[in-house]
Design a protein around this motif. Structure first.
Motif, PDB file in Angstrom:
ATOM      1  N   THR A 102       0.833  -1.197   0.000  1.00 34.22           N
ATOM      2  CA  THR A 102       0.000   0.000   0.000  1.00 34.22           C
ATOM      3  C   THR A 102       0.871   1.252   0.000  1.00 34.22           C
ATOM      4  OG1 THR A 102      -0.114   0.291   2.402  1.00 34.22           O
ATOM      5  CG2 THR A 102      -1.688  -1.272   1.405  1.00 34.22           C
ATOM      6  N   PRO A 103       0.297   2.403  -0.322  1.00 33.84           N
ATOM      7  CA  PRO A 103       1.066   3.652  -0.267  1.00 33.84           C
ATOM      8  C   PRO A 103       1.608   3.944   1.141  1.00 33.84           C
ATOM      9  CG  PRO A 103      -0.961   3.982  -1.490  1.00 33.84           C
ATOM     10  CD  PRO A 103      -1.037   2.597  -0.895  1.00 33.84           C
ATOM     11  N   GLU A 104       0.941   3.441   2.154  1.00 31.82           N
ATOM     12  CA  GLU A 104       1.378   3.645   3.542  1.00 31.82           C
ATOM     13  C   GLU A 104       2.460   2.658   3.965  1.00 31.82           C
ATOM     14  OE1 GLU A 104      -2.040   3.292   2.795  1.00 31.82           O
ATOM     15  OE2 GLU A 104      -2.226   5.466   2.648  1.00 31.82           O
ATOM     16  N   GLY A 105       2.730   1.668   3.151  1.00 37.08           N
ATOM     17  CA  GLY A 105       3.722   0.649   3.479  1.00 37.08           C
ATOM     18  C   GLY A 105       3.147  -0.742   3.275  1.00 37.08           C
ATOM     19  N   ILE A 106       3.927  -1.728   3.634  1.00 36.81           N
ATOM     20  CA  ILE A 106       3.516  -3.118   3.442  1.00 36.81           C
ATOM     21  C   ILE A 106       2.726  -3.601   4.649  1.00 36.81           C
ATOM     22  CG2 ILE A 106       4.324  -5.492   3.174  1.00 36.81           C
ATOM     23  CD1 ILE A 106       6.545  -4.437   1.431  1.00 36.81           C
ATOM     24  N   LEU A 107       1.549  -4.152   4.373  1.00 40.03           N
ATOM     25  CA  LEU A 107       0.716  -4.763   5.406  1.00 40.03           C
ATOM     26  C   LEU A 107       0.804  -6.270   5.221  1.00 40.03           C
ATOM     27  CD1 LEU A 107      -2.464  -2.523   5.055  1.00 40.03           C
ATOM     28  CD2 LEU A 107      -0.601  -2.261   6.694  1.00 40.03           C
ATOM     29  N   SER A 108       0.897  -6.980   6.330  1.00 41.06           N
ATOM     30  CA  SER A 108       1.080  -8.425   6.263  1.00 41.06           C
ATOM     31  C   SER A 108       0.113  -9.128   7.206  1.00 41.06           C
ATOM     32  CB  SER A 108       2.521  -8.775   6.665  1.00 41.06           C
ATOM     33  OG  SER A 108       2.690 -10.154   6.805  1.00 41.06           O
ATOM     34  N   GLU A 109      -0.415 -10.258   6.756  1.00 29.21           N
ATOM     35  CA  GLU A 109      -1.195 -11.118   7.638  1.00 29.21           C
ATOM     36  C   GLU A 109      -0.975 -12.570   7.235  1.00 29.21           C
ATOM     37  OE1 GLU A 109      -5.442 -10.527   7.647  1.00 29.21           O
ATOM     38  OE2 GLU A 109      -5.509 -10.183   5.515  1.00 29.21           O
ATOM     39  N   LYS A 110      -1.081 -13.448   8.224  1.00 36.44           N
ATOM     40  CA  LYS A 110      -0.870 -14.870   7.985  1.00 36.44           C
ATOM     41  C   LYS A 110      -2.074 -15.663   8.445  1.00 36.44           C
ATOM     42  CE  LYS A 110       4.141 -15.134   8.159  1.00 36.44           C
ATOM     43  NZ  LYS A 110       5.288 -15.752   8.808  1.00 36.44           N
ATOM     44  N   ASP A 111      -2.237 -16.794   7.810  1.00 35.77           N
ATOM     45  CA  ASP A 111      -3.328 -17.701   8.110  1.00 35.77           C
ATOM     46  C   ASP A 111      -2.743 -19.065   8.448  1.00 35.77           C
ATOM     47  OD1 ASP A 111      -5.993 -18.596   8.235  1.00 35.77           O
ATOM     48  OD2 ASP A 111      -5.911 -19.295   6.170  1.00 35.77           O
ATOM     49  N   ALA A 112      -3.130 -19.595   9.583  1.00 31.27           N
ATOM     50  CA  ALA A 112      -2.635 -20.910  10.002  1.00 31.27           C
ATOM     51  C   ALA A 112      -3.172 -22.001   9.082  1.00 31.27           C
ATOM     52  CB  ALA A 112      -3.066 -21.189  11.437  1.00 31.27           C
ATOM     53  N   PRO A 113      -2.485 -23.122   9.008  1.00 29.44           N
ATOM     54  CA  PRO A 113      -2.982 -24.240   8.195  1.00 29.44           C
ATOM     55  C   PRO A 113      -4.386 -24.659   8.626  1.00 29.44           C
ATOM     56  CG  PRO A 113      -0.728 -24.652   8.895  1.00 29.44           C
ATOM     57  CD  PRO A 113      -1.197 -23.430   9.634  1.00 29.44           C
ATOM     58  N   ILE A 114      -5.182 -25.089   7.684  1.00 28.96           N
ATOM     59  CA  ILE A 114      -6.551 -25.515   7.973  1.00 28.96           C
ATOM     60  C   ILE A 114      -6.565 -26.659   8.977  1.00 28.96           C
ATOM     61  CG2 ILE A 114      -8.598 -26.629   6.979  1.00 28.96           C
ATOM     62  CD1 ILE A 114      -8.068 -24.990   4.440  1.00 28.96           C
ATOM     63  N   LEU A 115      -5.701 -27.633   8.802  1.00 28.36           N
ATOM     64  CA  LEU A 115      -5.712 -28.791   9.693  1.00 28.36           C
ATOM     65  C   LEU A 115      -5.304 -28.422  11.106  1.00 28.36           C
ATOM     66  CD1 LEU A 115      -4.541 -31.807   7.526  1.00 28.36           C
ATOM     67  CD2 LEU A 115      -6.841 -31.162   8.236  1.00 28.36           C
ATOM     68  N   SER A 116      -4.397 -27.487  11.307  1.00 33.60           N
ATOM     69  CA  SER A 116      -4.023 -27.106  12.668  1.00 33.60           C
ATOM     70  C   SER A 116      -5.169 -26.355  13.332  1.00 33.60           C
ATOM     71  CB  SER A 116      -2.750 -26.259  12.688  1.00 33.60           C
ATOM     72  OG  SER A 116      -2.990 -24.956  12.191  1.00 33.60           O
ATOM     73  N   THR A 117      -5.926 -25.568  12.568  1.00 30.48           N
ATOM     74  CA  THR A 117      -7.084 -24.865  13.097  1.00 30.48           C
ATOM     75  C   THR A 117      -8.160 -25.872  13.470  1.00 30.48           C
ATOM     76  OG1 THR A 117      -6.591 -22.993  11.650  1.00 30.48           O
ATOM     77  CG2 THR A 117      -8.804 -23.078  12.596  1.00 30.48           C
ATOM     78  N   PHE A 118      -8.374 -26.876  12.608  1.00 29.93           N
ATOM     79  CA  PHE A 118      -9.369 -27.908  12.867  1.00 29.93           C
ATOM     80  C   PHE A 118      -9.011 -28.704  14.124  1.00 29.93           C
ATOM     81  CE2 PHE A 118     -11.011 -32.254  12.139  1.00 29.93           C
ATOM     82  CZ  PHE A 118     -12.369 -31.958  12.137  1.00 29.93           C
ATOM     83  N   LYS A 119      -7.730 -29.023  14.291  1.00 26.60           N
ATOM     84  CA  LYS A 119      -7.287 -29.777  15.473  1.00 26.60           C
ATOM     85  C   LYS A 119      -7.565 -29.011  16.752  1.00 26.60           C
ATOM     86  CE  LYS A 119      -3.648 -32.283  13.071  1.00 26.60           C
ATOM     87  NZ  LYS A 119      -2.212 -32.407  12.843  1.00 26.60           N
ATOM     88  N   LYS A 120      -7.384 -27.681  16.740  1.00 28.41           N
ATOM     89  CA  LYS A 120      -7.652 -26.853  17.923  1.00 28.41           C
ATOM     90  C   LYS A 120      -9.132 -26.863  18.276  1.00 28.41           C
ATOM     91  CE  LYS A 120      -3.790 -23.742  17.167  1.00 28.41           C
ATOM     92  NZ  LYS A 120      -3.379 -22.404  16.761  1.00 28.41           N
ATOM     93  N   ILE A 121      -9.980 -26.909  17.261  1.00 29.21           N
ATOM     94  CA  ILE A 121     -11.430 -26.888  17.491  1.00 29.21           C
ATOM     95  C   ILE A 121     -11.892 -28.180  18.164  1.00 29.21           C
ATOM     96  CG2 ILE A 121     -13.686 -26.904  16.330  1.00 29.21           C
ATOM     97  CD1 ILE A 121     -12.439 -24.991  14.248  1.00 29.21           C
ATOM     98  N   ILE A 122     -11.340 -29.315  17.741  1.00 27.02           N
ATOM     99  CA  ILE A 122     -11.832 -30.590  18.273  1.00 27.02           C
ATOM    100  C   ILE A 122     -11.139 -31.009  19.572  1.00 27.02           C
ATOM    101  CG2 ILE A 122     -12.615 -31.455  16.058  1.00 27.02           C
ATOM    102  CD1 ILE A 122     -10.099 -33.190  15.931  1.00 27.02           C
ATOM    103  N   THR A 123     -10.101 -30.327  19.981  1.00 30.08           N
ATOM    104  CA  THR A 123      -9.441 -30.698  21.246  1.00 30.08           C
ATOM    105  C   THR A 123      -9.891 -29.869  22.395  1.00 30.08           C
ATOM    106  OG1 THR A 123      -7.554 -29.279  20.746  1.00 30.08           O
ATOM    107  CG2 THR A 123      -7.374 -31.615  20.181  1.00 30.08           C
TER     108      THR A 123
END
Length: 123
Positions: A102-123
């Motif tokens: 962006t003109p204001e600089g670089i913005l960054s975001e990350k997304d965890a793997p689907i399977l690691s997110t799923f594992k957190k939900i079921i535990t």
């Protein structure tokens, strides 16, 4: 924790290719999120076990944010010349990093793997 619209768009773009089925409603997204109409250059990086698995970036902001994310997500997953195309198993285990130039600089975001997110939900 919910995934941002931008990261979900990157995931959906890859999933469309893996499933050979169009699922992204661009018109609805553009109406709901007008920022996606702005011309912003992006980079999409894929990581598996913290190691780079694919990458694609735009040097200039020539496409809308929506089109740039879709393009770079698919390129990083399936057309990075340094890697073979991603498999469904790799997709489920990959982390996605999205960088917006962006003109204001670089913005960054990350997304965890689907399977690691799923594992957190079921535990």
């Amino acid at each position: 924790m919910s995934r941002s619209v931008l990261l979900q768009l990157a995931r959906d773009s890859i999933q469309e290719v893996l499933e050979a089925k169009r699922t992204i409603d661009k018109t609805k997204l553009l109406i709901t999120h007008p920022l996606l109409n702005e011309k912003i250059a992006t980079t999409v990086n894929l990581y598996i076990n913290k190691e780079l698995r694919g990458s694609s970036d735009s040097k200039n902001a020539t496409r809308t944010l929506l089109d740039d994310i879709v393009h770079n997500a698919k390129m990083s997953a399936f057309q990075d010349k340094n890697f073979s195309p991603i498999t469904t198993s790799e997709y489920l285990n990959c982390e996605i990093e999205l960088l917006l130039n962006t003109p204001e600089g670089i913005l960054s975001e990350k997304d965890a793997p689907i399977l690691s997110t799923f594992k957190k939900i079921i535990t």
